[in-house]
Scaffold this motif. Structure first.
Motif, mmCIF file in Angstrom:
data_model
loop_
_atom_site.group_PDB
_atom_site.id
_atom_site.type_symbol
_atom_site.label_atom_id
_atom_site.label_comp_id
_atom_site.label_asym_id
_atom_site.label_seq_id
_atom_site.Cartn_x
_atom_site.Cartn_y
_atom_site.Cartn_z
ATOM 1 N N ILE A 51 0.840 -1.190 0.000
ATOM 2 C CA ILE A 51 0.000 0.000 0.000
ATOM 3 C C ILE A 51 0.882 1.248 0.000
ATOM 4 O O ILE A 51 1.712 1.426 0.877
ATOM 5 N N VAL A 88 -1.828 0.782 -4.722
ATOM 6 C CA VAL A 88 -0.911 -0.332 -4.486
ATOM 7 C C VAL A 88 0.264 -0.245 -5.448
ATOM 8 O O VAL A 88 0.075 -0.139 -6.657
ATOM 9 N N VAL A 119 -9.074 -5.509 -1.560
ATOM 10 C CA VAL A 119 -7.710 -5.643 -1.055
ATOM 11 C C VAL A 119 -7.703 -6.597 0.139
ATOM 12 O O VAL A 119 -8.519 -6.484 1.040
#
Length: 123
Positions: free
Chosen positions: A23, A35, A57
């Motif tokens: 991240i 990302v 995610v």
């Protein structure tokens, strides 16, 4: 959201492409995570920052790296990302692994090979 900046994650894009990376930033209001991609189904995405929905995610579990080659590979990543603190932590870990190996005599039994993105170098 159960992740923070610098967490290693796996994500899926709107086009159903898998991303693996960490991240870079999070936009909580829009529900988007950015990302930095290190692996992907789409080769052109590697090395770029991709925006994905936070709900797509998944945080990767933290694992302990105690194999010399794994730590050396992570040192490459730390150098690439210019993360000095992580580089120092990994260097200390590598030093501890090498000292433990020398004490057990494993260096005499197993040759040490270093694998990197450019090929194989033998120490």
């Amino acid at each position: 959201m159960n992740f923070v900046i610098s967490d290693w994650v796996v994500a899926t894009t709107n086009e159903d492409e898998m991303l693996h990376g960490y991240i870079e930033s999070i936009d909580v209001l829009q529900g988007i995570a950015r990302v930095h991609v290190i692996a992907s189904d789409r080769e052109t995405a590697i090395g770029k920052i991709m925006e994905v929905s936070s709900q797509d995610v998944k945080k990767l579990p933290i694992s302990e790296f105690d194999i010399e080659d794994q730590v050396k590979s992570l040192i490459d990543v730390a150098l690439t990302t210019r993360d000095e603190q992580w580089f120092n932590e990994l260097s200390a870990k590598l030093f501890a692994i090498q000292n433990n190996s020398a004490k057990r005599g494993e260096r005499d039994v197993f040759p040490s090979y270093y694998h990197n993105r450019l090929g194989v170098d033998q120490f």
